[in-house]
Design a protein around this motif. Structure first.
Motif, short mmCIF file in Angstrom:
data_model
loop_
_atom_site.label_atom_id
_atom_site.label_comp_id
_atom_site.label_asym_id
_atom_site.label_seq_id
_atom_site.Cartn_x
_atom_site.Cartn_y
_atom_site.Cartn_z
N ILE A 177 62.30 -41.29 90.74
CA ILE A 177 61.70 -41.27 89.41
C ILE A 177 61.43 -42.69 88.92
CG2 ILE A 177 62.10 -40.68 86.98
CD1 ILE A 177 63.67 -38.22 88.03
N SER A 178 62.39 -43.57 89.16
CA SER A 178 62.22 -44.97 88.78
C SER A 178 61.03 -45.58 89.50
CB SER A 178 63.48 -45.78 89.11
OG SER A 178 64.61 -45.29 88.41
N PHE A 179 60.91 -45.24 90.79
CA PHE A 179 59.81 -45.77 91.59
C PHE A 179 58.47 -45.26 91.06
CE2 PHE A 179 56.83 -44.99 95.12
CZ PHE A 179 56.57 -46.31 95.49
N LEU A 180 58.39 -43.96 90.78
CA LEU A 180 57.14 -43.38 90.28
C LEU A 180 56.75 -43.97 88.93
CD1 LEU A 180 57.72 -39.62 91.22
CD2 LEU A 180 56.23 -41.27 92.37
N SER A 181 57.76 -44.13 88.06
CA SER A 181 57.49 -44.72 86.74
C SER A 181 57.03 -46.17 86.88
CB SER A 181 58.76 -44.67 85.88
OG SER A 181 59.21 -43.34 85.72
N ALA A 182 57.71 -46.90 87.77
CA ALA A 182 57.35 -48.30 87.99
C ALA A 182 55.96 -48.41 88.62
CB ALA A 182 58.39 -48.97 88.89
N LEU A 183 55.65 -47.47 89.49
CA LEU A 183 54.34 -47.47 90.14
C LEU A 183 53.23 -47.27 89.10
CD1 LEU A 183 53.01 -47.58 92.98
CD2 LEU A 183 52.97 -45.09 92.90
N PHE A 184 53.43 -46.29 88.23
CA PHE A 184 52.44 -46.02 87.19
C PHE A 184 52.24 -47.24 86.29
CE2 PHE A 184 51.50 -44.76 82.81
CZ PHE A 184 50.31 -44.08 82.99
N LEU A 185 53.37 -47.79 85.81
CA LEU A 185 53.29 -48.95 84.91
C LEU A 185 52.76 -50.18 85.63
CD1 LEU A 185 56.68 -48.46 83.00
CD2 LEU A 185 54.38 -48.03 82.11
N GLY A 186 53.21 -50.37 86.87
CA GLY A 186 52.77 -51.54 87.64
C GLY A 186 51.28 -51.52 87.90
N ILE A 187 50.76 -50.36 88.29
CA ILE A 187 49.32 -50.24 88.53
C ILE A 187 48.53 -50.45 87.24
CG2 ILE A 187 47.49 -48.61 89.15
CD1 ILE A 187 49.41 -47.42 91.21
#
Length: 388
Positions: free
Chosen positions: A42-52
């Motif tokens: 979940i942390s990865f997915l959230s970070a991916l969304f925000l990072g992109i």
């Protein structure tokens, strides 16, 4: 299913945590470990969304508010390097931003979990002490479902990213053939990565643009003796596709009457074709099913204001030729958010700058694809179909 190896892999990844939860039964320690893994996903997915999101805002769009200020404060040498090598944004800068955000989110989630959720698991374990083994196994399997879902999303994201890199044509075909991959990609990955292009063009399918080469008939008087084959694009020759008429020519000339520079004229034509013509999903599927009786080319596209990539490209050519602008049709592949698909776009010769620039009116609804650096990321040039 066995004909779809990608689907099989995704299903096995989904089932694995559930089976493991059933075998080892419910226990507080096992569940804490599993939940920690799920939280990492979940942390990865959230970070991916925000990072992109933030990477695009700073390094690609950078045209408003604080993002514009940040971009202007980046050293010019770094900006020039990024502009010359736009893949750096996706393979270096974006992963770095994602990693930083992931570290922060994961730390916060773990801190909250140790205070709130983990004590709850210990309480549930105490209440299940007198329950049967089968009950504990079922509960253990149920509690693994969130982790399984996270596995599916993360792996689909990885497959999608590898598809963008276009490792091999076979890999792309495997992804295209997986209904499960395409469903998760469309419903989860594309919204997660905030791909405007992919949201607008979700139904572009492979081979929605077809090139057929046939032997020329001896009876065909339009074929020169030296020419042995005729090439058809979605059922018409290239000359037929770019053929114009008085109405199109008059409209095209009037559209750019207040512009003098080639680039300005081409940009106006690009904006008009890309915004006024609607992508025809039904036609794309007819072509996919080898129905080449559909009307293709500049004239039917101008009249109906709908078509597929070849039609956009043909109409763009017709309108450029009306204004004496040198133009090409390029055939290759474009990335539609899920995988690489057969695609056609244009190039325009800017005389003042002595160079050809890439133009893709079909992709306009997904962003600015007029002489954009993004072309090297989601377009693969194969050949120049024609030049006028």
């Amino acid at each position: 299913m066995f004909r779809e190896p990608v689907t099989l892999i995704l299903l096995l990844l989904f089932i694995y945590p559930v089976i493991k939860g059933f075998i080892f039964k419910f226990s507080s320690e096992n569940l804490k470990g599993s939940i920690q893994g799920a939280f990492q996903s979940i942390s990865f997915l959230s970070a991916l969304f925000l990072g992109i999101y933030y990477t695009k805002k700073i390094f690609i769009q950078h045209n408003e508010g604080i993002y514009e200020k940040i971009y202007k404060n980046i050293p010019l040498k770094a900006i020039d390097f990024i502009n010359n090598k736009p893949l750096v944004i996706y393979v270096l800068l974006m992963p770095l931003v994602v990693l930083i955000i992931y570290t922060v989110i994961n730390f916060v989630i773990n801190l909250i979990s140790h205070i709130t959720i983990y004590p709850l698991f210990d309480s549930i374990e105490n209440k299940l002490k007198n329950k049967s083994d089968i009950f504990k196994r079922v509960v253990g399997a149920i509690f693994q479902v969130p982790k399984s879902i996270c596995y599916l999303i993360v792996i689909t994201l990885m497959l999608n990213f590898l598809s963008l890199l276009k490792i091999t044509d076979s890999y792309n075909k495997y992804l295209e053939g997986s209904q499960l991959y395409n469903y998760i990609s469309k419903e989860v990955v594309i919204p997660l990565t905030n791909s405007k292009l992919a949201k607008q063009l979700p139904n572009i399918v492979n081979n929605s643009f077809k090139i057929v080469v046939k032997e020329a008939s001896a009876k065909d008087t339009n074929v020169q003796n030296k020419q042995k084959v005729i090439t058809y694009y979605n059922g018409v020759t290239l000359d037929q596709g770019v053929q114009s008429n008085g109405e199109i020519d008059k409209f095209a000339i009037n559209l750019v009457r207040n512009k003098n520079a080639t680039r300005e004229k081409a940009k106006l034509i690009y904006n008009w074709v890309g915004s006024e013509v609607v992508y025809d999903d039904a036609k794309a599927n007819r072509v996919l099913n080898n129905d080449l009786e559909v009307k293709s080319g500049a004239v039917p596209t101008f009249d109906s204001k709908s078509g597929i990539c070849f039609d956009y490209a043909c109409l763009f050519v017709a309108m450029c030729r009306a204004n004496n602008i040198k133009v090409r049709i390029i055939t290759g592949q474009g990335f539609n958010g899920n995988n690489w698909v057969s695609h056609a776009w244009n190039q325009v010769y800017v005389k003042d700058e002595n160079k050809w620039i890439n133009v893709d009116p079909t992709f306009l609804i997904g962003g600015d694809y007029f002489d954009s650096k993004r072309f090297v990321i989601d377009h693969k040039e194969e050949s120049i179909a024609g030049e006028w």
